[in-house]
Scaffold this motif. Structure first.
Motif, PDB file in Angstrom:
ATOM      1  N   ARG A   1       0.831  -1.209   0.000  1.00 41.46           N
ATOM      2  CA  ARG A   1       0.000   0.000   0.000  1.00 41.46           C
ATOM      3  C   ARG A   1       0.865   1.258   0.000  1.00 41.46           C
ATOM      4  O   ARG A   1       0.537   2.246  -0.661  1.00 41.46           O
ATOM      5  CB  ARG A   1      -0.907   0.015   1.232  1.00 41.46           C
TER       6      ARG A   1
ATOM      7  N   ARG B   1       0.820   4.170  -2.810  1.00 42.45           N
ATOM      8  CA  ARG B   1       0.588   5.559  -2.427  1.00 42.45           C
ATOM      9  C   ARG B   1       1.657   6.480  -2.993  1.00 42.45           C
ATOM     10  O   ARG B   1       1.351   7.561  -3.520  1.00 42.45           O
ATOM     11  CB  ARG B   1       0.551   5.660  -0.896  1.00 42.45           C
TER      12      ARG B   1
ATOM     13  N   THR C   1       1.717   6.757  -6.928  1.00 43.06           N
ATOM     14  CA  THR C   1       0.618   7.595  -7.434  1.00 43.06           C
ATOM     15  C   THR C   1       0.635   8.991  -6.826  1.00 43.06           C
ATOM     16  O   THR C   1      -0.302   9.759  -7.013  1.00 43.06           O
ATOM     17  CB  THR C   1      -0.734   6.916  -7.159  1.00 43.06           C
TER      18      THR C   1
ATOM     19  N   ARG D   1       0.420  10.227  -3.674  1.00 42.41           N
ATOM     20  CA  ARG D   1      -0.580  10.561  -2.670  1.00 42.41           C
ATOM     21  C   ARG D   1       0.075  10.713  -1.297  1.00 42.41           C
ATOM     22  O   ARG D   1       1.006   9.989  -0.972  1.00 42.41           O
ATOM     23  CB  ARG D   1      -1.654   9.470  -2.588  1.00 42.41           C
TER      24      ARG D   1
ATOM     25  N   GLN E   1      -4.368  11.549   1.827  1.00 48.31           N
ATOM     26  CA  GLN E   1      -5.082  11.239   0.581  1.00 48.31           C
ATOM     27  C   GLN E   1      -5.315   9.742   0.439  1.00 48.31           C
ATOM     28  O   GLN E   1      -6.365   9.314  -0.045  1.00 48.31           O
ATOM     29  CB  GLN E   1      -4.281  11.766  -0.613  1.00 48.31           C
ATOM     30  N   TYR E   2      -4.322   8.945   0.861  1.00 43.82           N
ATOM     31  CA  TYR E   2      -4.484   7.488   0.827  1.00 43.82           C
ATOM     32  C   TYR E   2      -5.709   7.074   1.627  1.00 43.82           C
ATOM     33  O   TYR E   2      -6.515   6.243   1.190  1.00 43.82           O
ATOM     34  CB  TYR E   2      -3.236   6.813   1.394  1.00 43.82           C
TER      35      TYR E   2
ATOM     36  N   LEU F   1      -8.382   8.681   2.264  1.00 39.47           N
ATOM     37  CA  LEU F   1      -9.620   9.040   1.581  1.00 39.47           C
ATOM     38  C   LEU F   1      -9.891   8.128   0.383  1.00 39.47           C
ATOM     39  O   LEU F   1     -11.036   7.764   0.106  1.00 39.47           O
ATOM     40  CB  LEU F   1      -9.552  10.502   1.122  1.00 39.47           C
ATOM     41  N   ASP F   2      -8.830   7.751  -0.338  1.00 39.32           N
ATOM     42  CA  ASP F   2      -8.995   6.975  -1.568  1.00 39.32           C
ATOM     43  C   ASP F   2      -9.144   5.480  -1.315  1.00 39.32           C
ATOM     44  O   ASP F   2      -9.747   4.766  -2.121  1.00 39.32           O
ATOM     45  CB  ASP F   2      -7.807   7.214  -2.503  1.00 39.32           C
ATOM     46  N   ARG F   3      -8.566   4.989  -0.206  1.00 36.13           N
ATOM     47  CA  ARG F   3      -8.664   3.562   0.120  1.00 36.13           C
ATOM     48  C   ARG F   3      -9.091   3.414   1.582  1.00 36.13           C
ATOM     49  O   ARG F   3      -8.305   3.019   2.441  1.00 36.13           O
ATOM     50  CB  ARG F   3      -7.323   2.855  -0.134  1.00 36.13           C
TER      51      ARG F   3
END
Length: 584
Positions: free
Chosen positions: A138, A142, A145, A147, A151-152, A154-156
């Protein structure tokens, strides 16, 4: 036309002659893309369009970069920076960091999992090693990309194993703190730190852009957001860029690869030349037909045109088995038959989706006396027996010799344990024997007049460039690891729902990536291709892969397997033979 363009077909010559960017080369499997890349650079140097020291050729593996350097040397071109993204970024960090910070650059972390375990102790959690490995993955996603930890989240917004989302976030934050305290960077930090340096320091960016004026990027379908950002920073406002790739071979989306950078190249660079290489020189027409059927209608798919068509050549075979054990034994029997008919073991590969599929195949091959090795194990020159032998050969190079290279090398290897007859297949002793025998074959294949000193110098160059040496064994490999390689005979096993596509591939995008994996497997085959699957028993019963159905019965020949008892493959251990081509 210069020598660098000699021997290229019309499509290849057009691509190699396009010296000013932006240029996008859509290169199908077996179309000679590495040949085009290196000949394009050589043509640029020959014509004076490029200065070798101002060219950077970027790829994704150290092995591919080494191969590119070797091909350029063969074309008489030296001084080109052929590197991975990470190697180029690390070199720039090590050069500029002391100037900017007055200190040496941070060291590179050897293991995320080990530091994650220490970070977990610091925050009072105790996940098992599998969870830590998942968190490490992970973290890589992160950073690739671009992040932040926030942000990680929020996205996952999900936990990992026994860890809640909050615990995963806290663990990642503790990992970053611990890493900073120890002045260390992980693999992805190298790219992020280099990009940050170029963005924050105009003087550094100007110096890098002055050094490198011409960029080539291989396997562009595999580029990630952070790698693309770094490429943008290297280029600045210039467009002297050539990218080469094939959207149908995008198989690393889980690691951040995004084929849209390749497919949308003409949009990002409206003045770009977009060229195609669609002539497949690797595979028989029947294999190419299967590959085309599988990818028909997919975004960015190229229609390959086969350049090899042997009259009455058999179509790819499809074999159905009762269960996994029967499939492993049936594949081993077919491989033994191919060796008995004269095939070199190095010409044969067995490919599969997951690592766990290798064990029954290795056992079945060993029962039939067929030597096999798993791709992705230790590099050839890192094998202890090879390192020992190279040291002994270097020692022999300074002693008086007989003048017969093969005899001298054989004598050294005999003193280390090489025998005339190999041990039984399937164990460490056989692996060691195969490694030493491979060194003897290199001596047998060396040009006439090669001295022991010249031979050992060549071994060192091979080791530096990660130019692997093929032991005389059948290759077992995952589909991911097989990308970029080729064999005359390929067996693609596990063509069943749940295996290929794999069970956890459920979305349209995930299934499409599995299809591309199958495409990569099919296009590794030069002469013969065999697909197989096992129904299973009871609640484990499977259905044939949807990809087999997409290829269609008009392209495949159903073959009924014959029951056979294990028997040794004749001549499987002979130290002589011709290695398969590994050119891309």
């Amino acid at each position: 036309m210069t020598d660098a363009l000699a021997g290229l077909d019309e499509q290849q010559r057009e691509a190699a002659s396009a010296l000013r960017g932006p240029v996008c080369v859509l290169a199908g499997a077996g179309s000679g893309k590495t040949r085009v890349i290196t000949h394009r650079i050589a043509h640029g140097v020959d014509t004076g369009a490029y200065s070798p020291g101002r060219v950077m050729a970027v790829t994704f593996t150290a092995k591919a970069a080494g191969e590119m350097r070797g091909r350029l040397r063969a074309l008489g071109v030296g001084g080109v920076a052929a590197r991975t993204f990470h190697a180029a970024a690390l070199a720039q960090l090590n050069y500029f960091w002391p100037q900017l910070a007055g200190d040496t650059a941070p060291t590179i972390l050897s293991s995320k999992v080990r530091m994650l375990a220490q970070a977990a102790d610091a925050i009072g959690v105790n996940p098992d090693p599998a969870v830590l490995r998942d968190v490490a993955t992970r973290i890589e996603w992160r950073k690739i990309t671009m992040r932040s930890v926030e942000q990680y989240a929020l996205d996952r917004p999900e936990g990992v194993g026994s860890l809640s989302l909050d615990a995963v976030v806290a663990l990642q934050q503790a990992y970053e703190r611990l890493k900073d305290e120890r002045r260390q960077l992980d693999f992805e930090d190298v790219l992020l730190a280099c990009a940050g340096m170029l963005e924050a320091e105009p003087r550094v960016a100007a110096e890098v852009r002055e050094q490198y004026r011409h960029f080539t990027v291989d396997e562009f379908q595999d580029i990630s957001p952070i790698q693309y950002r770094l490429l943008e920073l290297w280029l600045g406002d210039r467009h002297d860029l050539c990218v080469v790739g094939d959207a149908s071979q995008t198989i690393y989306s889980f690691a951040g690869a995004d084929p849209r950078y390749l497919l949308d190249f003409g949009t990002r660079f409206p003045d770009a030349r977009v060229l195609r290489l669609e002539r497949n020189y690797r595979s028989e027409a029947s294999v190419v037909a299967a590959a085309n059927e599988l990818m028909r209608g997919r975004p960015g798919a190229l229609e390959l045109a086969a350049q090899r068509e042997t009259p009455d050549h058999p179509r790819p075979a499809l074999r159905e088995y009762d269960d996994d054990a029967a499939e492993a034994d049936g594949v081993a029997a077919t491989v033994a038959d191919q060796i008995a008919a004269g095939a070199d073991p190095r010409e044969i590969a067995v490919l599969y989706r997951a690592n766990a599929q290798s064990a029954p195949l290795l056992a079945a091959l060993a029962r039939r006396g067929v030597p096999a090795s798993v791709l992705g194990g230790p590099r050839f020159f890192d094998i202890p027996e090879v390192r020992q032998a190279v040291m002994a050969l270097r020692g022999a190079a300074v002693a008086p010799s007989s003048g017969d290279l093969v005899a001298d090398v054989r004598a050294v290897l005999r003193s280390l344990g090489l025998s005339d007859e190999p041990p039984a297949a399937g164990g460490p002793l056989r692996d060691a024997w195969e490694a030493r025998a491979a060194l003897l074959r290199l001596a047998e294949e060396a040009p006439a007049g090669t001295t022991m000193r010249g031979f050992t110098d060549d071994l060192q160059t091979r080791a530096k460039d990660q130019h692997e040496v093929a032991t005389r064994t059948v290759t077992l490999s995952t589909l991911h690891a097989a990308k970029g390689l080729e064999w005359p005979h390929v067996h693609l096993v596990g063509m069943a729902e749940g295996l290929l596509p794999i069970a956890y591939a459920t979305t349209f995008e995930q299934i499409d990536e599995e299809r591309r994996l199958a495409y990569v497997g099919i296009t590794r085959a030069a002469r013969t291709l065999s697909l197989s699957w096992a129904r299973g028993i009871g609640r484990y019963e499977r259905q044939v892969s949807r990809f087999v159905k997409e290829i269609g019965t008009n392209t495949l020949d159903a073959v009924r397997p014959r029951a056979r008892s294990p028997r040794r493959a004749p001549n499987a251990a002979s130290p002589r033979g011709t290695a398969p081509s590994r050119a891309r």
